[in-house]
Every structure is written in structure tokens, then in C-alpha cells.
Design a protein around this motif. Structure first.
Motif, PDB file in Angstrom:
ATOM      1  N   GLN A   1     -57.241 -38.403 -42.531  1.00  0.00           N
ATOM      2  CA  GLN A   1     -56.937 -37.009 -42.859  1.00  0.00           C
ATOM      3  C   GLN A   1     -57.741 -36.559 -44.065  1.00  0.00           C
ATOM      4  O   GLN A   1     -57.698 -37.187 -45.130  1.00  0.00           O
ATOM      5  CB  GLN A   1     -55.429 -36.855 -43.148  1.00  0.00           C
ATOM      6  CG  GLN A   1     -55.082 -35.466 -43.635  1.00  0.00           C
ATOM      7  CD  GLN A   1     -53.788 -34.932 -43.058  1.00  0.00           C
ATOM      8  OE1 GLN A   1     -53.057 -35.624 -42.360  1.00  0.00           O
ATOM      9  NE2 GLN A   1     -53.487 -33.679 -43.362  1.00  0.00           N
ATOM     10  N   GLN A   2     -58.454 -35.464 -43.872  1.00  0.00           N
ATOM     11  CA  GLN A   2     -59.160 -34.861 -45.001  1.00  0.00           C
ATOM     12  C   GLN A   2     -58.206 -33.889 -45.687  1.00  0.00           C
ATOM     13  O   GLN A   2     -57.525 -33.106 -45.034  1.00  0.00           O
ATOM     14  CB  GLN A   2     -60.408 -34.118 -44.520  1.00  0.00           C
ATOM     15  CG  GLN A   2     -61.303 -33.695 -45.660  1.00  0.00           C
ATOM     16  CD  GLN A   2     -62.459 -32.833 -45.188  1.00  0.00           C
ATOM     17  OE1 GLN A   2     -62.297 -31.974 -44.338  1.00  0.00           O
ATOM     18  NE2 GLN A   2     -63.635 -33.053 -45.748  1.00  0.00           N
ATOM     19  N   MET A   3     -58.184 -33.991 -47.010  1.00  0.00           N
ATOM     20  CA  MET A   3     -57.186 -33.260 -47.785  1.00  0.00           C
ATOM     21  C   MET A   3     -57.762 -31.999 -48.395  1.00  0.00           C
ATOM     22  O   MET A   3     -58.944 -31.925 -48.694  1.00  0.00           O
ATOM     23  CB  MET A   3     -56.696 -34.136 -48.946  1.00  0.00           C
ATOM     24  CG  MET A   3     -56.222 -35.500 -48.543  1.00  0.00           C
ATOM     25  SD  MET A   3     -54.692 -35.396 -47.665  1.00  0.00           S
ATOM     26  CE  MET A   3     -53.638 -34.760 -48.955  1.00  0.00           C
ATOM     27  N   HIS A   4     -56.860 -31.016 -48.630  1.00  0.00           N
ATOM     28  CA  HIS A   4     -57.192 -29.981 -49.604  1.00  0.00           C
ATOM     29  C   HIS A   4     -57.263 -30.700 -50.949  1.00  0.00           C
ATOM     30  O   HIS A   4     -56.360 -31.451 -51.294  1.00  0.00           O
ATOM     31  CB  HIS A   4     -56.066 -28.941 -49.667  1.00  0.00           C
ATOM     32  CG  HIS A   4     -56.005 -28.077 -48.450  1.00  0.00           C
ATOM     33  ND1 HIS A   4     -56.978 -27.192 -48.135  1.00  0.00           N
ATOM     34  CD2 HIS A   4     -55.066 -27.973 -47.485  1.00  0.00           C
ATOM     35  CE1 HIS A   4     -56.656 -26.557 -47.023  1.00  0.00           C
ATOM     36  NE2 HIS A   4     -55.504 -27.010 -46.601  1.00  0.00           N
TER      37      HIS A   4
ATOM     38  N   HIS B   1     -67.118 -32.774 -48.810  1.00  0.00           N
ATOM     39  CA  HIS B   1     -66.813 -32.829 -50.240  1.00  0.00           C
ATOM     40  C   HIS B   1     -65.340 -32.993 -50.552  1.00  0.00           C
ATOM     41  O   HIS B   1     -64.954 -33.079 -51.698  1.00  0.00           O
ATOM     42  CB  HIS B   1     -67.343 -31.558 -50.917  1.00  0.00           C
ATOM     43  CG  HIS B   1     -68.833 -31.441 -50.772  1.00  0.00           C
ATOM     44  ND1 HIS B   1     -69.699 -32.354 -51.329  1.00  0.00           N
ATOM     45  CD2 HIS B   1     -69.598 -30.558 -50.099  1.00  0.00           C
ATOM     46  CE1 HIS B   1     -70.945 -32.020 -51.010  1.00  0.00           C
ATOM     47  NE2 HIS B   1     -70.902 -30.941 -50.262  1.00  0.00           N
ATOM     48  N   ARG B   2     -64.509 -33.014 -49.536  1.00  0.00           N
ATOM     49  CA  ARG B   2     -63.080 -33.149 -49.821  1.00  0.00           C
ATOM     50  C   ARG B   2     -62.631 -34.588 -49.575  1.00  0.00           C
ATOM     51  O   ARG B   2     -63.225 -35.305 -48.758  1.00  0.00           O
ATOM     52  CB  ARG B   2     -62.284 -32.165 -48.956  1.00  0.00           C
ATOM     53  CG  ARG B   2     -62.509 -30.719 -49.383  1.00  0.00           C
ATOM     54  CD  ARG B   2     -61.702 -29.729 -48.561  1.00  0.00           C
ATOM     55  NE  ARG B   2     -62.116 -29.704 -47.170  1.00  0.00           N
ATOM     56  CZ  ARG B   2     -61.831 -28.727 -46.315  1.00  0.00           C
ATOM     57  NH1 ARG B   2     -61.117 -27.686 -46.719  1.00  0.00           N
ATOM     58  NH2 ARG B   2     -62.228 -28.787 -45.060  1.00  0.00           N
ATOM     59  N   PRO B   3     -61.566 -35.040 -50.253  1.00  0.00           N
ATOM     60  CA  PRO B   3     -61.138 -36.432 -50.135  1.00  0.00           C
ATOM     61  C   PRO B   3     -60.436 -36.737 -48.810  1.00  0.00           C
ATOM     62  O   PRO B   3     -59.887 -35.848 -48.167  1.00  0.00           O
ATOM     63  CB  PRO B   3     -60.160 -36.588 -51.308  1.00  0.00           C
ATOM     64  CG  PRO B   3     -59.708 -35.216 -51.637  1.00  0.00           C
ATOM     65  CD  PRO B   3     -60.768 -34.269 -51.227  1.00  0.00           C
TER      66      PRO B   3
ATOM     67  N   THR C   1     -58.697 -32.545 -40.280  1.00  0.00           N
ATOM     68  CA  THR C   1     -59.114 -31.822 -41.483  1.00  0.00           C
ATOM     69  C   THR C   1     -58.253 -30.564 -41.559  1.00  0.00           C
ATOM     70  O   THR C   1     -57.522 -30.246 -40.613  1.00  0.00           O
ATOM     71  CB  THR C   1     -60.604 -31.419 -41.421  1.00  0.00           C
ATOM     72  OG1 THR C   1     -60.731 -30.296 -40.530  1.00  0.00           O
ATOM     73  CG2 THR C   1     -61.484 -32.561 -40.931  1.00  0.00           C
ATOM     74  N   PRO C   2     -58.351 -29.812 -42.646  1.00  0.00           N
ATOM     75  CA  PRO C   2     -57.586 -28.560 -42.679  1.00  0.00           C
ATOM     76  C   PRO C   2     -58.007 -27.605 -41.555  1.00  0.00           C
ATOM     77  O   PRO C   2     -57.250 -26.699 -41.200  1.00  0.00           O
ATOM     78  CB  PRO C   2     -57.935 -27.976 -44.057  1.00  0.00           C
ATOM     79  CG  PRO C   2     -58.229 -29.179 -44.899  1.00  0.00           C
ATOM     80  CD  PRO C   2     -58.930 -30.138 -43.965  1.00  0.00           C
TER      81      PRO C   2
ATOM     82  N   LEU D   1     -59.516 -31.685 -28.908  1.00  0.00           N
ATOM     83  CA  LEU D   1     -59.834 -30.901 -30.113  1.00  0.00           C
ATOM     84  C   LEU D   1     -58.843 -29.749 -30.231  1.00  0.00           C
ATOM     85  O   LEU D   1     -58.581 -29.043 -29.259  1.00  0.00           O
ATOM     86  CB  LEU D   1     -61.244 -30.307 -30.024  1.00  0.00           C
ATOM     87  CG  LEU D   1     -62.410 -31.262 -29.744  1.00  0.00           C
ATOM     88  CD1 LEU D   1     -63.723 -30.463 -29.742  1.00  0.00           C
ATOM     89  CD2 LEU D   1     -62.472 -32.378 -30.769  1.00  0.00           C
ATOM     90  N   GLY D   2     -58.310 -29.575 -31.426  1.00  0.00           N
ATOM     91  CA  GLY D   2     -57.397 -28.439 -31.611  1.00  0.00           C
ATOM     92  C   GLY D   2     -57.346 -28.033 -33.056  1.00  0.00           C
ATOM     93  O   GLY D   2     -57.886 -28.705 -33.917  1.00  0.00           O
TER      94      GLY D   2
END
Ligand code: GLY
Length: 366
Positions: free
Chosen positions: A95-98, A124-126, A232-233, A247-248
Motif C-alpha cells: 500500500q502506498q500511503m498519503h 515519491h510516497r512511502p 495507491t490512493p 483494476l479499480g
């Protein structure tokens, strides 16, 4: 005329899981659905059991964790009753985080990411790794109605209900009377499990409304080894382990229309390819949309409907209906059978939405 212990409106994953749980507790169950079983949000879902998704409202955590604990036995029971396998397809989610919410979590470094998801562009996001499973809800669409029928639960498909009365009925001790076009159903209890349609009923006007999600199924490119879900977000990418990738999804307050459009689907594919470039130009195998049952606070509505004796609701599961089905069935069966639910249901109470409810005969659309 039919007489039954519990009548459930809605043969999606919530209604049918509750039907199984009530049967286990010795109740006779009749399920009515305005269409076919498991053909709405339960069919459209991606199937991520995202109990630890940091985007979930924190108040959902006890119910999510109970569901995750119940899931293995839930699937085993469905499989043994239906004879249909419902496999877990993935066991981890990247999971890519904010950035703002990432600080207290254990972040993945570049080497770990490359090992878990070769071909992923971190951006660039964690990122974090969640011990989260996914399944293919279409397996459950086959298995769950069969499992419910196998224990003897009756189901009436293509049977909208027209009105409901509860309270002091002059009929043989029955507490709820439901009218369909062709029959009268007398029940001790009634449960509204109609997903995105729950807010259409006069029992809970406007509390739940549809939020459309457009989705794609693509063919996994042969040069891509994708074993884990990526979220991701903006996008989620869910490998089924059989050459298909889901994909969604869009999040569109929509009314009840379920169209898809090419530009939106292409944009989902582009967003996926921005994270995993090998997906660019992947073959599209299928596309569809589904209607999530949304609520104002993104929490389900679980409990007794005020001023309607013996009438309950379990709906509004928004983005987590597949995850929350076993726990919802468990706590609702406890509530209906007069036990104390193992999760505090106050945050999910129907009262939080309702202003006034009439207790007399109510014309209602299922
Ligand atoms: N559960 C995934 C979604 O709502 O898109």
C-alpha cells in the motif's frame, strides 16, 4: 402465505451470510431479492479483505478484525456446504500511503519493494506491506447461494417487497408482515440487507445511497510477475493468480445507473501503468461497474430500526462488504437472537441517520 423465523431482504453477501449464521442458530430463514442473488455489489467487488487499510475509518477496526478472524471458518463452511472452492488469491498488499499518515508505520525500502513487486515504480510516497488477503467474489457468487440452499434456507429471487408492517399484528403471534406481489410473508424478525438500495426503503429513507465504481479486468502480461495486491490512493491492482488482474475503481455518487465509459476505463489503466509500467497496453478482458452502499460517515448501518419492533438493518458497508460479511453476520445474528454482540454496535446505529420513523404500515420499495 409463508411463515418463517427471519425474513431477510437482499441476497447479496451480507444477506446470505446472515442467513447461514441464523440457520446455525436454529432459525428458519427466507430471503427475498428484487433481482438475482449476488449480482450487485457482491459481484462487482474487487475482493480485497482490507482490514488494515489505513484509509478505513478507525471505528471500523474491531468489526474488520473480527471478520478477518472469522474468514477461514466462513470460507470453509461455504466450501463444504456448496462443494465449490473459494480460494484466497493473494496474501499480501503493498500500500502506498498519503505521506501525512505514514509516519508511525513500518515503511518498505527500495530493495524490499523490488523483491515484493518486481517492476513497480515506487514514486515519491512511502509504501507499507499489509498481511491482507484477497479472494475473487465471483467464486462466492457461485458458492454462497448454493451453501444457503444446502442448509434449507428458502430464497425468492425477482421478488420485490411492496410493504412491511411490524408491531401489534392480529396474526398468530407473528411480529412482522411483508407483502410481495404474489405472497404474504409472516416472520418473527425482518432484516434489511439490500445494500445500495436500503435507503430507497421507507424504513431508512436516504440513509444509504449508491456510489458507483468502474472496474477493469486485464490480462497479466507474460513478462510481469505480480503476486501481491498493489494499492495507491488512486488505484488498486489485484492479481487473481490465474492470468487475470483487476483494476479499480472510480468513486462516483451516481444514482442507480451502472454504465462504464471508455475514457474512465483508459484512465484506470493509465494510473495502473504509472505504478507498474508493464501494464501499459495490457489486453482488456472485461469491464463493469458496481454500486457500493454508501453512507454519509462511510460506516455501515447495523442494528434495530427505531420504532419498528423486530425489524433490523445490516447495510451501508460501502467499500468493505466482502471483508465485513462474516462479522456482520455474526453480530447481527447475536443481536437478533437476543445476545450481546461481540462488537460494540453503537457507532453503526441506524439512529445516527434517522429523524423520524413511522411505526404503522409503510409502503416500501425493496
Ligand atoms: N472495495 C474496493 C472498492 O470499493 O473499490
Amino acid at each position: 402465505m409463508k411463515q418463517v423465523g427471519t425474513c431477510i431482504a437482499g441476497a447479496g453477501i451480507i444477506g446470505l451470510s446472515l442467513a447461514l449464521e441464523l440457520h446455525r442458530r436454529g432459525r428458519s430463514v427466507l430471503i427475498v431479492d428484487q433481482g438475482r442473488a449476488m449480482q450487485e455489489a457482491s459481484w462487482a467487488a474487487a475482493g480485497m479483505l482490507a482490514a488494515e487499510d489505513p484509509e478505513n475509518p478507525p471505528v471500523l477496526t474491531p468489526l474488520s478484525q473480527l471478520s478477518r478472524t472469522l474468514y477461514p471458518a466462513f470460507l470453509a463452511r461455504i466450501e463444504s456446504l456448496s462443494g465449490i472452492s473459494v480460494a484466497l488469491r493473494t496474501s499480501k498488499t503493498l500500500q502506498q500511503m498519503h505521506i501525512s499518515t505514514a509516519t508511525e508505520l513500518s515503511l518498505l525500502n527500495a530493495a524490499q519493494l523490488a523483491q515484493l513487486a518486481p517492476g513497480l515504480v515506487p514514486g515519491h510516497r512511502p509504501w507499507i506491506c499489509l498481511q491482507e488477503h484477497s479472494l475473487d467474489p465471483r467464486d462466492l457468487c457461485q458458492a454462497l447461494p448454493k451453501a444457503s440452499a444446502a442448509v434449507g434456507n428458502e430464497m425468492l429471487e425477482y421478488t420485490p417487497w411492496l410493504s412491511i408492517e411490524s408491531g401489534n399484528l392480529p396474526l398468530d403471534g407473528s411480529k412482522v408482515r411483508l407483502q410481495t406481489a404474489s405472497t404474504t410473508i409472516l416472520a418473527d424478525t425482518f432484516v434489511l440487507c439490500t445494500g445500495a438500495w436500503a435507503g430507497q426503503s421507507s424504513l431508512l429513507p436516504g440513509t444509504v445511497s449508491p456510489v458507483k465504481g468502474q472496474m477493469l479486468c486485464i490480462a497479466q502480461p507474460s513478462n510481469l510477475d505480480l503476486r501481491h495486491t498493489i494499492r495507491t490512493p488512486e488505484i488498486y491492482i489485484v492479481p487473481r493468480g490465474d492470468g487475470r488482474i483487476i483494476l479499480g475503481a472510480t468513486v462516483e455518487p451516481s444514482g442507480f445507473e451502472k454504465s462504464t465509459d471508455e475514457a474512465t476505463l483508459q484512465s484506470l489503466l493509465n494510473q495502473a501503468a504509472a505504478v507498474v509500467p508493464a501494464l501499459a497496453g495490457a489486453t482488456i478482458l472485461d469491464s463493469w461497474s458496481g454500486l457500493r452502499p454508501g453512507t454519509a460517515d462511510k460506516l455501515p448501518v447495523l442494528g434495530h430500526i427505531p420504532n419498528q419492533p423486530n425489524v433490523f438493518v445490516a447495510s451501508g458497508h460501502y467499500r468493505n462488504g466482502i471483508l465485513l460479511a462474516p462479522a456482520t453476520a455474526h453480530v447481527m445474528a447475536q443481536l437478533i437472537c437476543g445476545e450481546t454482540p461481540s462488537v460494540e454496535l453503537a457507532p453503526f446505529s441506524p439512529e445516527r441517520h434517522l429523524q423520524t420513523i413511522e411505526s404503522t404500515a409503510i409502503p416500501a420499495r425493496a
